[in-house]
Design a protein around this motif. Structure first.
Motif, mmCIF file in Angstrom:
data_model
loop_
_atom_site.group_PDB
_atom_site.id
_atom_site.type_symbol
_atom_site.label_atom_id
_atom_site.label_comp_id
_atom_site.label_asym_id
_atom_site.label_seq_id
_atom_site.Cartn_x
_atom_site.Cartn_y
_atom_site.Cartn_z
ATOM 1 N N ARG A 221 0.607 -1.112 0.081
ATOM 2 C CA ARG A 221 -0.232 -0.025 0.126
ATOM 3 C C ARG A 221 1.087 1.319 -0.178
ATOM 4 O O ARG A 221 0.116 2.483 -0.767
ATOM 5 C CB ARG A 221 -0.658 -0.141 1.125
ATOM 6 N N PHE A 222 1.920 1.011 0.746
ATOM 7 C CA PHE A 222 2.968 2.699 0.306
ATOM 8 C C PHE A 222 3.465 2.981 -0.729
ATOM 9 O O PHE A 222 4.079 3.746 -1.064
ATOM 10 C CB PHE A 222 3.938 1.987 1.475
ATOM 11 N N LEU A 223 4.033 2.029 -1.586
ATOM 12 C CA LEU A 223 4.701 1.888 -2.815
ATOM 13 C C LEU A 223 3.161 1.970 -4.067
ATOM 14 O O LEU A 223 3.485 2.342 -5.218
ATOM 15 C CB LEU A 223 4.913 0.908 -3.609
ATOM 16 N N LEU A 224 1.830 1.933 -3.628
ATOM 17 C CA LEU A 224 1.126 2.620 -4.792
ATOM 18 C C LEU A 224 0.519 3.750 -5.438
ATOM 19 O O LEU A 224 0.828 3.688 -6.454
ATOM 20 C CB LEU A 224 -0.199 2.054 -3.757
ATOM 21 N N VAL B 247 -5.905 4.506 4.274
ATOM 22 C CA VAL B 247 -5.563 3.328 4.287
ATOM 23 C C VAL B 247 -4.457 3.613 3.548
ATOM 24 O O VAL B 247 -3.295 3.550 4.431
ATOM 25 C CB VAL B 247 -6.258 2.618 3.822
ATOM 26 N N THR B 248 -4.151 4.563 2.959
ATOM 27 C CA THR B 248 -2.483 4.743 2.487
ATOM 28 C C THR B 248 -2.018 5.491 2.957
ATOM 29 O O THR B 248 -0.483 5.229 3.119
ATOM 30 C CB THR B 248 -2.634 4.692 0.435
ATOM 31 N N ILE B 249 -2.420 6.878 3.807
ATOM 32 C CA ILE B 249 -1.692 7.388 4.187
ATOM 33 C C ILE B 249 -1.007 6.775 5.260
ATOM 34 O O ILE B 249 0.435 7.014 5.951
ATOM 35 C CB ILE B 249 -2.134 8.175 4.752
ATOM 36 N N VAL B 250 -2.035 5.778 6.558
ATOM 37 C CA VAL B 250 -1.768 4.971 7.460
ATOM 38 C C VAL B 250 -0.439 4.137 6.981
ATOM 39 O O VAL B 250 0.334 3.138 7.430
ATOM 40 C CB VAL B 250 -1.909 4.766 8.236
ATOM 41 N N ALA B 251 -0.369 3.694 5.909
ATOM 42 C CA ALA B 251 0.236 2.276 5.655
ATOM 43 C C ALA B 251 1.798 2.701 5.320
ATOM 44 O O ALA B 251 2.449 2.660 5.795
ATOM 45 C CB ALA B 251 0.399 1.987 4.040
ATOM 46 N N SER B 252 1.473 3.952 4.618
ATOM 47 C CA SER B 252 3.225 4.778 4.363
ATOM 48 C C SER B 252 3.572 5.919 6.034
ATOM 49 O O SER B 252 4.437 4.935 5.964
ATOM 50 C CB SER B 252 2.440 6.227 3.622
ATOM 51 N N ALA B 253 3.023 5.581 7.041
ATOM 52 C CA ALA B 253 3.712 6.044 8.173
ATOM 53 C C ALA B 253 3.654 4.779 8.650
ATOM 54 O O ALA B 253 5.218 4.723 9.360
ATOM 55 C CB ALA B 253 2.719 6.481 9.219
ATOM 56 N N ALA C 67 4.738 -8.708 1.720
ATOM 57 C CA ALA C 67 4.632 -8.111 0.619
ATOM 58 C C ALA C 67 3.964 -9.110 -0.401
ATOM 59 O O ALA C 67 3.157 -8.438 -1.087
ATOM 60 C CB ALA C 67 5.292 -6.898 0.011
ATOM 61 N N ALA C 68 5.274 -10.046 -1.124
ATOM 62 C CA ALA C 68 4.445 -10.656 -2.635
ATOM 63 C C ALA C 68 3.222 -11.387 -2.553
ATOM 64 O O ALA C 68 3.078 -11.344 -2.724
ATOM 65 C CB ALA C 68 5.526 -11.266 -2.939
#
Length: 103
Positions: free
Chosen positions: A21-24, A39-45, A74-75
């Motif tokens: 989700r961080f790489l999205l 969700v992407t913001i939390v995943a990045s943090a 992740a894969a």
């Protein structure tokens, strides 16, 4: 030794489940609403915090093990239910922080 293995496992889970989700936002495709979702913001943090703790707290062999297990997770896990995946990632990071404060 058990404490070290447990902390490595928790960091691996936190980084692996939040990495996808961080790489999205960095890949083309997908809509803007999905890329800027909370969700992407939390995943990045979570991913960046996990990466920082991995680099600062662990030995060289532990860093490589954490990153390899994280890449495998992740894969392996799909992003079909991102809220559950990120919630597990946050719980793993919180458990790591709890164990870190004990030691």
């Amino acid at each position: 030794m058990l404490h070290l293995v447990l902390t490595c496992l928790l960091l691996s889970i936190a980084s692996g489940l939040s990495m996808r989700r961080f790489l999205l936002p960095y890949f083309p495709g997908g809509d803007l609403a999905e890329k800027s979702a909370p969700v992407t913001i939390v995943a990045s943090a979570v991913f960046l915090a996990t990466l920082a703790f991995t680099v600062s707290d662990q030995d060289l062999w532990a860093k490589s093990a954490i990153l390899m297990i994280g890449l495998f997770l992740a894969a392996t896990f799909d992003d079909g239910r991102p809220k559950l995946t990120i919630a597990l990632s946050v719980l793993s990071l919180a458990a790591y922080l709890g164990l870190r404060s004990i030691n």
